[in-house]
Design a protein around this motif. Structure first.
Motif, mmCIF file in Angstrom:
data_model
loop_
_atom_site.group_PDB
_atom_site.id
_atom_site.type_symbol
_atom_site.label_atom_id
_atom_site.label_comp_id
_atom_site.label_asym_id
_atom_site.label_seq_id
_atom_site.Cartn_x
_atom_site.Cartn_y
_atom_site.Cartn_z
ATOM 1 N N TRP A 24 46.231 -90.540 -85.254
ATOM 2 C CA TRP A 24 47.540 -90.968 -85.811
ATOM 3 C C TRP A 24 48.720 -89.954 -86.215
ATOM 4 O O TRP A 24 49.597 -90.152 -85.555
ATOM 5 N N ARG A 25 48.069 -88.767 -86.552
ATOM 6 C CA ARG A 25 49.183 -87.537 -86.920
ATOM 7 C C ARG A 25 49.725 -87.102 -85.554
ATOM 8 O O ARG A 25 50.898 -87.124 -85.551
ATOM 9 N N THR A 26 48.954 -86.888 -84.591
ATOM 10 C CA THR A 26 49.359 -86.367 -83.322
ATOM 11 C C THR A 26 50.174 -87.572 -82.661
ATOM 12 O O THR A 26 51.051 -86.684 -81.849
ATOM 13 N N SER A 27 50.121 -88.789 -82.731
ATOM 14 C CA SER A 27 51.017 -89.734 -82.203
ATOM 15 C C SER A 27 52.258 -89.578 -82.726
ATOM 16 O O SER A 27 53.148 -90.278 -82.191
ATOM 17 N N ALA A 28 52.381 -88.918 -83.847
ATOM 18 C CA ALA A 28 53.766 -88.756 -84.591
ATOM 19 C C ALA A 28 54.424 -90.199 -84.828
ATOM 20 O O ALA A 28 55.687 -90.402 -84.741
ATOM 21 N N GLY A 29 53.589 -91.074 -85.245
ATOM 22 C CA GLY A 29 54.064 -92.344 -85.784
ATOM 23 C C GLY A 29 54.211 -93.446 -84.741
ATOM 24 O O GLY A 29 54.087 -94.607 -84.963
ATOM 25 N N THR A 30 53.968 -93.071 -83.257
ATOM 26 C CA THR A 30 54.024 -94.069 -82.319
ATOM 27 C C THR A 30 52.754 -95.154 -82.509
ATOM 28 O O THR A 30 52.937 -96.281 -82.204
ATOM 29 N N ALA A 31 51.706 -94.672 -83.136
ATOM 30 C CA ALA A 31 50.415 -95.727 -83.361
ATOM 31 C C ALA A 31 51.038 -96.859 -84.121
ATOM 32 O O ALA A 31 50.200 -97.836 -84.003
ATOM 33 N N ALA A 32 52.027 -96.886 -84.942
ATOM 34 C CA ALA A 32 52.566 -97.880 -85.639
ATOM 35 C C ALA A 32 52.931 -98.977 -84.998
ATOM 36 O O ALA A 32 53.493 -99.996 -85.442
ATOM 37 N N ARG A 33 53.696 -98.510 -83.839
ATOM 38 C CA ARG A 33 54.295 -99.476 -82.774
ATOM 39 C C ARG A 33 53.452 -99.816 -81.662
ATOM 40 O O ARG A 33 53.937 -100.791 -80.944
ATOM 41 N N LEU A 34 52.617 -98.930 -81.247
ATOM 42 C CA LEU A 34 51.924 -99.429 -79.972
ATOM 43 C C LEU A 34 50.446 -99.867 -80.038
ATOM 44 O O LEU A 34 49.771 -99.184 -81.000
ATOM 45 N N PRO A 35 50.253 -100.926 -79.514
ATOM 46 C CA PRO A 35 48.578 -101.375 -79.980
ATOM 47 C C PRO A 35 47.646 -100.340 -79.183
ATOM 48 O O PRO A 35 47.996 -100.099 -77.953
ATOM 49 N N VAL A 36 46.631 -100.213 -79.830
ATOM 50 C CA VAL A 36 45.344 -99.377 -79.224
ATOM 51 C C VAL A 36 44.382 -100.463 -79.336
ATOM 52 O O VAL A 36 43.803 -100.902 -80.319
ATOM 53 N N ALA A 37 43.700 -100.849 -77.937
ATOM 54 C CA ALA A 37 42.784 -101.650 -77.877
ATOM 55 C C ALA A 37 41.330 -101.115 -77.872
ATOM 56 O O ALA A 37 41.227 -99.715 -77.231
ATOM 57 N N ARG A 38 40.255 -101.319 -78.254
ATOM 58 C CA ARG A 38 38.830 -101.055 -78.107
ATOM 59 C C ARG A 38 38.177 -101.956 -77.186
ATOM 60 O O ARG A 38 37.861 -103.150 -77.589
ATOM 61 N N ALA A 39 37.419 -101.401 -75.948
ATOM 62 C CA ALA A 39 36.795 -102.429 -75.201
ATOM 63 C C ALA A 39 35.275 -101.911 -75.188
ATOM 64 O O ALA A 39 34.838 -101.029 -75.155
ATOM 65 N N THR A 40 34.530 -103.121 -75.362
ATOM 66 C CA THR A 40 32.998 -102.912 -75.442
ATOM 67 C C THR A 40 32.459 -102.551 -74.248
ATOM 68 O O THR A 40 31.721 -101.518 -74.298
ATOM 69 N N ASN A 41 32.960 -102.840 -73.250
ATOM 70 C CA ASN A 41 32.522 -102.360 -71.505
ATOM 71 C C ASN A 41 33.870 -102.208 -70.600
ATOM 72 O O ASN A 41 34.720 -103.180 -70.711
ATOM 73 N N LEU A 42 34.263 -100.811 -70.907
ATOM 74 C CA LEU A 42 35.635 -100.533 -70.045
ATOM 75 C C LEU A 42 35.710 -101.085 -68.609
ATOM 76 O O LEU A 42 36.598 -101.527 -68.124
ATOM 77 N N THR A 43 34.286 -101.120 -68.013
ATOM 78 C CA THR A 43 34.220 -101.499 -66.528
ATOM 79 C C THR A 43 34.733 -102.916 -66.305
ATOM 80 O O THR A 43 35.566 -103.447 -65.692
#
Length: 327
Positions: free
Chosen positions: A220-239
């Motif tokens: 979060w800190r490295t994103s410089a606050g962008t993580a507050a506006r951009l969704p990050v999704a987690r995939a159980t199976n990326l393929t």
């Protein structure tokens, strides 16, 4: 046999046979009713999963995103434990970056220098609870690690569903642009990629559930606050998720040092695109590479063979944004 009304010589008269007895389960209207199927773990009172779900609901939907759809479509395994940031400099950096937190713990008798004073002021301005606790309690919270008298409690991040990135792209009215990370384990790389995706008009980032960096306070800190506006999704199976994106009309392009085309010849960047980026050492995995429609390489002018994952993402995203501006 005496007692059996259906045999010769029976002593009991017709119609006097005993009815249901205690422990028989009953009959017809008086029969016992089944409780139905076993409910999910998060719906069973007292179950650890139910307690985690309740705590997550109180903490909020995610670090700074929308509490609606993402909270209703959490992926299995997203219920990570809260994170504790230790040390005066890391705590101050997190608070400066706006990392959402639930509490700032300050040990009783901590020498008040400018960093501690700034941490307390930033926490107060952000509405974060400030708790003065005995040093022994802070030792237990930190697990014996060096904390310098301060610790910041950060709730677990709640990831978006991969389908939400498609929805975000559709709502924007622009060709979708999604970045998927495969095997990137450094949270600083994840945070930097999130920042680049936000800078160049992307609609979200997808990370695997296992063997990959998650959205920690460092990311979060490295994103410089962008993580507050951009969704990050987690995939159980990326393929499987990449195949679903391909079915939705996206071109899946994997970044590879031996790509079938170079970035200079990559002319399909103006359409809906999923850019897959692997780790610097191993690159993208075999199964993920097989799922890609095309592999793309970055032409190098010097002796360097590969780039850091976040740097490579920035280079490709900048070129994709340039092509879309011109096209």
């Amino acid at each position: 046999m005496a007692g059996n009304s259906k045999r010769r010589g029976a002593m009991r008269k017709e119609g006097t046979k005993k009815g249901m007895v205690v422990g028989s389960g009953g009959q017809r209207r008086r029969a016992l009713k089944g409780k139905g199927p076993t409910p999910p773990a998060e719906m069973r009172p007292g179950h650890p999963a139910a307690r985690r779900a309740t705590a997550a609901g109180r903490a909020g939907a995610n670090f700074g995103g929308k509490p609606g759809a993402a909270a209703n479509r959490r992926r299995p395994g997203d219920g990570d434990a809260p994170e504790t940031v230790l040390g005066r400099n890391p705590v101050v950096e997190c608070l400066r970056a706006g990392v959402p937190a639930t509490a700032l713990h300050v040990a009783v008798g901590t020498t008040g220098d400018e960093r501690v004073a700034e941490a307390v002021q930033l926490a107060a301005d952000a509405g974060i609870s400030i708790l003065e606790v005995p040093r022994g309690d802070l030792d237990r919270i930190s697990g014996g690690a060096l904390h310098q008298g301060v610790a910041l409690q950060v709730p677990p991040y709640s990831y978006a569903h991969p389908d939400e990135l498609l929805e975000a792209a559709a709502e924007s009215g622009e060709p979708g642009l999604i970045v998927a990370l495969d095997g990137v384990t450094d949270p600083r790389n994840l945070g930097a990629v999130v920042r680049s995706v936000g800078a160049f008009g992307g609609h979200g980032v997808v990370v695997p559930q296992r063997r990959a960096a998650g959205m920690t306070a460092v990311a979060w800190r490295t994103s410089a606050g962008t993580a507050a506006r951009l969704p990050v999704a987690r995939a159980t199976n990326l393929t499987r998720t990449l195949r679903e994106y391909a079915t939705a009309g996206y071109m899946v392009a994997g970044l590879d040092t031996e790509g079938s085309v170079t970035l200079d010849d990559f002319e399909l960047a103006t359409g809906p695109l999923v850019l897959v980026i692997g780790s610097e050492g191993k690159g993208i995995s075999r199964l993920v590479k097989q799922t890609c429609d095309v592999t793309v390489s970055i032409p190098m002018a010097g002796p360097v063979e590969s780039l850091n994952a976040s740097v490579a993402a920035g280079v490709v995203l900048a070129d994709v944004a340039r092509q879309r501006r011109l096209g």
